[in-house]
Design an enzyme around this catalytic site. Sequence first.
Site, mmCIF file in Angstrom:
data_model
loop_
_atom_site.group_PDB
_atom_site.id
_atom_site.type_symbol
_atom_site.label_atom_id
_atom_site.label_comp_id
_atom_site.label_asym_id
_atom_site.label_seq_id
_atom_site.Cartn_x
_atom_site.Cartn_y
_atom_site.Cartn_z
ATOM 1 N N TYR A 163 -11.888 59.173 22.219
ATOM 2 C CA TYR A 163 -12.216 58.089 21.275
ATOM 3 C C TYR A 163 -12.080 58.577 19.829
ATOM 4 C CZ TYR A 163 -15.233 54.299 19.388
ATOM 5 O OH TYR A 163 -15.766 53.239 18.690
ATOM 6 N N LYS A 167 -9.522 56.956 17.208
ATOM 7 C CA LYS A 167 -10.032 56.323 15.982
ATOM 8 C C LYS A 167 -9.514 57.041 14.731
ATOM 9 C CE LYS A 167 -12.438 52.818 17.479
ATOM 10 N NZ LYS A 167 -11.803 51.482 17.388
HETATM 11 N N1 NAD Z 1 -20.672 48.859 17.903
HETATM 12 C C1 NAD Z 1 -20.559 49.846 17.036
HETATM 13 O O1 NAD Z 1 -21.541 50.316 16.445
HETATM 14 C C2 NAD Z 1 -19.198 50.417 16.726
HETATM 15 C C3 NAD Z 1 -19.148 51.582 15.950
HETATM 16 C C4 NAD Z 1 -17.907 52.113 15.614
HETATM 17 C C5 NAD Z 1 -16.752 51.466 16.033
HETATM 18 N N2 NAD Z 1 -16.821 50.345 16.819
HETATM 19 C C6 NAD Z 1 -15.557 49.706 17.212
HETATM 20 O O2 NAD Z 1 -15.640 48.311 16.968
HETATM 21 C C7 NAD Z 1 -14.851 47.600 17.941
HETATM 22 C C8 NAD Z 1 -15.713 46.569 18.653
HETATM 23 O O3 NAD Z 1 -16.736 47.259 19.375
HETATM 24 P P1 NAD Z 1 -17.992 46.522 20.013
HETATM 25 O O4 NAD Z 1 -19.150 47.431 19.812
HETATM 26 O O5 NAD Z 1 -18.063 45.130 19.541
HETATM 27 O O6 NAD Z 1 -17.601 46.589 21.577
HETATM 28 P P2 NAD Z 1 -17.772 45.516 22.770
HETATM 29 O O7 NAD Z 1 -17.641 46.284 24.025
HETATM 30 O O8 NAD Z 1 -18.985 44.680 22.553
HETATM 31 O O9 NAD Z 1 -16.483 44.571 22.581
HETATM 32 C C9 NAD Z 1 -15.192 45.052 22.798
HETATM 33 C C10 NAD Z 1 -14.392 43.972 23.500
HETATM 34 O O10 NAD Z 1 -13.039 44.450 23.699
HETATM 35 C C11 NAD Z 1 -12.582 43.937 24.925
HETATM 36 N N3 NAD Z 1 -11.465 44.746 25.433
HETATM 37 C C12 NAD Z 1 -11.532 45.972 25.993
HETATM 38 N N4 NAD Z 1 -10.319 46.391 26.352
HETATM 39 C C13 NAD Z 1 -9.447 45.410 26.001
HETATM 40 C C14 NAD Z 1 -8.053 45.274 26.108
HETATM 41 N N5 NAD Z 1 -7.290 46.243 26.655
HETATM 42 N N6 NAD Z 1 -7.474 44.150 25.636
HETATM 43 C C15 NAD Z 1 -8.222 43.171 25.084
HETATM 44 N N7 NAD Z 1 -9.569 43.243 24.978
HETATM 45 C C16 NAD Z 1 -10.175 44.363 25.429
HETATM 46 C C17 NAD Z 1 -13.789 43.982 25.838
HETATM 47 O O11 NAD Z 1 -13.649 43.095 26.935
HETATM 48 C C18 NAD Z 1 -14.926 43.602 24.885
HETATM 49 O O12 NAD Z 1 -15.238 42.230 24.961
HETATM 50 C C19 NAD Z 1 -14.271 48.673 18.861
HETATM 51 O O13 NAD Z 1 -12.985 49.032 18.418
HETATM 52 C C20 NAD Z 1 -15.215 49.833 18.675
HETATM 53 O O14 NAD Z 1 -14.593 51.053 18.994
HETATM 54 C C21 NAD Z 1 -18.016 49.808 17.179
#
Ligand code: NAD
Length: 336
Positions: A163, A167
């Site tokens: 990851y 990223k």
């Molecule tokens: N939540 C945090 O604090 C945080 C921190 C840093 C980065 N991020 C990044 O933010 C983004 C959103 O994260 P989140 O926390 O909302 O996660 P989440 O798991 O709530 O949502 C991610 C969504 O992506 C979908 N998904 C997964 N693989 C897929 C694919 N191949 N094609 C299409 N859709 C797909 C999943 O079904 C899910 O609904 C991600 O890129 C994550 O790495 C989140």
Amino acid sequence: MGMLDGKVAIVTGAGRGIGRGIARQMAAEGAAVVVNDLGTALSGEGVDVSVAQQVVDEIRAEGGSAVANTDSVADYRAAEAMVQQAIDAFGRLDIVVNCAGILRDRMIFNMTPEEWQAVIDVHLKGTFNLCKWASVRFREQKSGRLINMTSNSAFGAPGQPNYAAAKAGIIGLTLSCANGLARYNVTANAVVPSGATRMIDSIPSAREAVAHTGKLPSELAAGTEKDPDNVAPLVTYLASDAAQHISGHLFGSFGYNVVLFSQPKIIKTLRADHRWTVEELAQHIPQAFGSDFQEVVNDPRVSAAIEAIPEGKWVEIGPGLRFYGTKIEPHMEFVW
Ligand SMILES: NC(=O)c1ccc[n+]([C@@H]2O[C@H](COP(=O)([O-])OP(=O)(O)OC[C@H]3O[C@@H](n4cnc5c(N)ncnc54)[C@H](O)[C@@H]3O)[C@@H](O)[C@H]2O)c1
């Protein structure tokens, strides 16, 4: 009048978490939205087509325009079709937000090639796929916005080598797009988001929260600083015409804090009039660079620095709004 009236956006991973909030806010600001989500488990396994459709239904119920797309962002041809779907459904494409994501956490010495590849495929290749196909269109129309979610894990999260690599790769990809597409009036920026989603429910500290409250962090987040919807205003702003001049930057959204990161900079230089000998380096590096080795420069908990800002250092800039800059511009007090 909405900030995105007349625009068309694709938001990937928009069925849940941070992407869902962005899709809904963009629709509320007048954009027609392609809500992409494969509906997978956090590990990337399984498919649930109802996940994207549910957000489409929410947007429509609020008077907005949206269509669902349930393909994987990791599929190069499906990403091409997604761009075409936006054009077929709404006549154009102006904005792509890459949010789709999965986790397969493991220490480097235990990680399998499959765990490595699955995470690289969804995050890095998936972001490439959408940037590639959207940029074909953006180049022709001489406008467009790419906004890619990266993570503070890129700065060295120990249990997430796949990851972190994906990223960090997304930051490089975004900066390359910003430079490569500038002449076509297209901007590209990366955002380090935060929010108590199921991704955060999966980390060890979430288990402590369950022990204390009986609930997962995501179940307690709505309306608080941990609400994943807090990321949406920054991303919506970056997608708007008001942010035309902003490209090639790394932002952060941590609770109610909006952050601009510095670009990597050379901070110290040793110069010789010949090729350095190893002995010379062994003598001079500790002396010249040593003080910088004291601090952990690649601490993935970047947002902890915000908590450490002394109360008296914040500058009031409006009702309920404050600013803190490590780099203070001399003209700043006249701006506000
Ligand atoms: N939540 C945090 O604090 C945080 C921190 C840093 C980065 N991020 C990044 O933010 C983004 C959103 O994260 P989140 O926390 O909302 O996660 P989440 O798991 O709530 O949502 C991610 C969504 O992506 C979908 N998904 C997964 N693989 C897929 C694919 N191949 N094609 C299409 N859709 C797909 C999943 O079904 C899910 O609904 C991600 O890129 C994550 O790495 C989140």
